[in-house]
Design an enzyme around this catalytic site. Structure first.
Site, short mmCIF file in Angstrom:
data_model
loop_
_atom_site.label_atom_id
_atom_site.label_comp_id
_atom_site.label_asym_id
_atom_site.label_seq_id
_atom_site.Cartn_x
_atom_site.Cartn_y
_atom_site.Cartn_z
N SER A 1 3.69 7.65 1.08
CA SER A 1 4.48 8.64 1.83
C SER A 1 5.60 9.21 0.95
CB SER A 1 5.04 8.05 3.13
OG SER A 1 5.69 6.81 2.96
N GLY B 1 3.99 -2.76 -4.80
CA GLY B 1 3.87 -4.00 -4.02
C GLY B 1 3.92 -3.79 -2.52
N LYS B 2 3.81 -2.55 -2.07
CA LYS B 2 3.91 -2.25 -0.63
C LYS B 2 2.92 -3.05 0.20
CE LYS B 2 2.95 2.08 -1.06
NZ LYS B 2 2.71 1.97 -2.52
N SER B 3 1.64 -2.94 -0.14
CA SER B 3 0.60 -3.61 0.65
C SER B 3 0.74 -5.13 0.58
CB SER B 3 -0.79 -3.20 0.17
OG SER B 3 -1.04 -1.84 0.45
N GLY C 1 6.90 3.58 -1.28
CA GLY C 1 7.15 3.30 -2.69
C GLY C 1 5.97 3.75 -3.51
N LEU C 2 6.12 3.71 -4.79
CA LEU C 2 5.06 4.14 -5.71
C LEU C 2 3.82 3.25 -5.60
CD1 LEU C 2 7.24 4.78 -8.88
CD2 LEU C 2 6.05 6.54 -7.55
N SER C 3 2.69 3.79 -6.01
CA SER C 3 1.49 2.99 -6.13
C SER C 3 1.76 1.86 -7.12
CB SER C 3 0.33 3.86 -6.64
OG SER C 3 -0.83 3.10 -6.82
N GLY C 4 1.39 0.65 -6.74
CA GLY C 4 1.62 -0.50 -7.61
C GLY C 4 2.97 -1.16 -7.42
#
EC number: 2.7.1.25
Length: 199
Positions: free
Chosen positions: A108, A39-41, A34-37
């Site tokens: 990715s 919420g992936k991490s 997903g995009l930066s920001g």
């Protein structure tokens, strides 16, 4: 790049199936994209924490953390991003072979890279988790101030601004992180793992 040719694959005395049987659960990679920001991490770590609480063998591979070590020689050109994903795919496969559930949090951005990684796993071992969040919301959050820098031209080839993000077409799991809490997202992912008899 020089390729080594005088190598032989050695089968391990303890198999992946042996480790899964001892652990009492399956082993897969939860590939967060997903995009930066988006919420992936945050969600990946929350999933990992809940698995750990349940005594499940797990590990998190985070994009920023990996770039501090294994991939510190790589930049953000398309070629370097491809190599970044290739390497982490191979590392994730080792974790799956060791009997762990590994969560990876990487933008990715290219479908072809994610499909290349999927291809190195056995059927059912690669679970693509699309953290779907509108660009506007990601920019509003901008926890690392990366979008602001990209808008000012201080960061080049930034995904979503001057480099494309190719959303998954058929992810195993889609989480709308602008609509659900982290706890709800974790519940959604763990439910999927239970339905697949991984837990």
């Amino acid at each position: 790049m020089t390729k080594t040719t005088n190598i032989t694959w050695h089968d391990a005395a303890i198999t992946k199936e042996d480790r899964r049987a001892q652990n009492g659960h399956g082993s897969v990679v939860l590939w967060f994209t997903g995009l930066s920001g988006s919420g992936k991490s945050t969600i990946a770590n929350a999933v990992s924490h809940e698995l750990f609480r349940q005594c499940i063998n797990e590990y998190v591979l985070d994009g920023d953390n990996v770039r501090h070590g294994l991939n510190k020689d790589l930049g953000f050109s398309e070629a370097d991003r491809n190599e970044n994903i290739r390497r982490i795919g191979e590392v994730a496969k080792l974790f799956v072979d060791s009997g762990k559930i590994v969560t990876t949090a990487f933008i990715s951005p290219f479908r072809s890279d994610r499909e290349t990684v999927r291809a190195i796993f056995e059927d059912g071992e690669f679970i693509e988790v699309f953290i779907d969040c509108p660009l506007e919301e990601c920019e509003r959050r901008d926890p690392k101030q990366l979008y602001a820098k990209a808008r000012r031209g201080e960061i080049k080839d930034f995904t979503g601004i001057d480099s494309p993000y190719e959303a998954p077409e058929n992810p195993e799991i889609t989480v709308r992180s602008d609509q659900y809490t982290v706890e709800e997202a974790v519940g959604q992912i763990l439910t999927h793992l239970r339905e697949r008899n991984i837990l």
